[in-house]
Design a protein around this motif. Structure first.
Motif, PDB file in Angstrom:
ATOM      1  N   THR A  92       0.830  -1.198   0.000  1.00  0.00           N
ATOM      2  CA  THR A  92       0.000   0.000   0.000  1.00  0.00           C
ATOM      3  C   THR A  92       0.869   1.255   0.000  1.00  0.00           C
ATOM      4  O   THR A  92       2.016   1.220   0.428  1.00  0.00           O
ATOM      5  N   ARG A  94       0.502   5.800   0.469  1.00  0.00           N
ATOM      6  CA  ARG A  94      -0.331   6.942   0.824  1.00  0.00           C
ATOM      7  C   ARG A  94      -0.302   7.945  -0.318  1.00  0.00           C
ATOM      8  O   ARG A  94       0.758   8.267  -0.845  1.00  0.00           O
ATOM      9  N   ARG A 123     -10.956   2.450  -5.081  1.00  0.00           N
ATOM     10  CA  ARG A 123      -9.520   2.179  -4.946  1.00  0.00           C
ATOM     11  C   ARG A 123      -8.935   2.740  -3.649  1.00  0.00           C
ATOM     12  O   ARG A 123      -7.822   2.394  -3.272  1.00  0.00           O
ATOM     13  N   LEU A 125      -8.543   2.840   0.199  1.00  0.00           N
ATOM     14  CA  LEU A 125      -8.730   1.895   1.294  1.00  0.00           C
ATOM     15  C   LEU A 125      -9.486   2.550   2.445  1.00  0.00           C
ATOM     16  O   LEU A 125      -9.356   3.749   2.685  1.00  0.00           O
ATOM     17  N   LYS A 126     -10.254   1.751   3.149  1.00  0.00           N
ATOM     18  CA  LYS A 126     -11.010   2.247   4.305  1.00  0.00           C
ATOM     19  C   LYS A 126     -10.135   2.315   5.561  1.00  0.00           C
ATOM     20  O   LYS A 126     -10.447   3.038   6.494  1.00  0.00           O
ATOM     21  N   ASP A 127      -9.051   1.527   5.568  1.00  0.00           N
ATOM     22  CA  ASP A 127      -8.156   1.496   6.721  1.00  0.00           C
ATOM     23  C   ASP A 127      -6.721   1.584   6.225  1.00  0.00           C
ATOM     24  O   ASP A 127      -6.304   0.705   5.467  1.00  0.00           O
ATOM     25  N   TRP A 149      -5.165   6.291   1.316  1.00  0.00           N
ATOM     26  CA  TRP A 149      -4.328   5.105   1.135  1.00  0.00           C
ATOM     27  C   TRP A 149      -4.914   4.233   0.036  1.00  0.00           C
ATOM     28  O   TRP A 149      -6.137   4.128  -0.107  1.00  0.00           O
ATOM     29  N   CYS A 150      -4.020   3.605  -0.734  1.00  0.00           N
ATOM     30  CA  CYS A 150      -4.452   2.739  -1.829  1.00  0.00           C
ATOM     31  C   CYS A 150      -3.445   1.612  -2.006  1.00  0.00           C
ATOM     32  O   CYS A 150      -2.377   1.612  -1.394  1.00  0.00           O
ATOM     33  N   GLN A 151      -3.783   0.655  -2.862  1.00  0.00           N
ATOM     34  CA  GLN A 151      -2.820  -0.362  -3.257  1.00  0.00           C
ATOM     35  C   GLN A 151      -1.717   0.326  -4.059  1.00  0.00           C
ATOM     36  O   GLN A 151      -1.993   1.256  -4.828  1.00  0.00           O
TER      37      GLN A 151
END
Length: 189
Positions: A92, A94, A123, A125-127, A149-151
């Motif tokens: 992941t 930021r 895309r 992220l929730k956490d 945040w994402c992959q």
């Protein structure tokens, strides 16, 4: 005569040793890079200010390819002895986006627009949870930072898409992105 020949051999050995010094340093560094693996093939890295995707790593050099398809050869001695930033090391990443709005616009309204877009974007992220904050009072704008945040594989496309989507949403909702400007004050004397 043999003494003169011995001096020649010593000088030649010294010359060869000095010539191989960089090569041996690159070889030792290549061994360390392969052993400790600060990056691997396919990783996007910054090696002492040079960025690119690792295409080859051998005992002597690291080959990078830039996003515009330029080949860069970095001697391993320079790689191992430098700061290495590996953007691909984790799954992941930021995404920080900064949007400047006019001082006369509502920061809360703009922050809500950004959060609504972030919440709807699959895309993101929730956490960790996304957030938007006022981070700067600039010369021409109130700066809002969205931290998301994402992959790692989604990083660039998400950054580009969100920048465009937020700009269009601001246009639709009447939030102004100001141009830099100066105010001239004249004193009456």
């Amino acid at each position: 005569m043999s003494r003169g020949l011995g001096d020649v051999y010593k000088r030649q050995s010294l010359a060869i040793g000095l010539a191989l010094q960089g090569t041996l340093s690159d070889l030792a560094a290549g061994f360390m890079l392969i052993l400790f693996r600060p990056y691997k093939l396919g990783d996007y890295v910054d090696i002492n200010g040079t960025t690119g995707t690792v295409k080859d790593l051998n005992l002597f050099v690291t080959e990078l390819v830039t996003p515009d398809n330029v080949q860069i050869i970095v001697p391993n001695g320079q790689s191992w002895g430098s700061v290495i930033t590996n953007f691909s090391a984790h799954d992941t990443r930021r995404v920080d986006l900064v949007f400047g709005i006019d001082y006369e616009d509502s920061a809360d309204a703009a922050m809500n627009i950004i959060m609504d877009i972030a919440t709807a974007e699959p895309r993101i992220l929730k956490d960790p949870a996304p957030w938007v904050r006022v981070t700067n009072l600039g010369e021409s704008s109130v700066d809002l930072t969205a931290r998301l945040w994402c992959q790692a594989d989604d990083y660039w496309e998400l950054k580009f898409a969100l920048t465009k989507t937020v700009k269009e949403a601001f246009d639709d909702k009447g939030i102004t992105i100001p141009y830099p400007h100066s105010v001239e004050i004249q004193k009456q004397g």
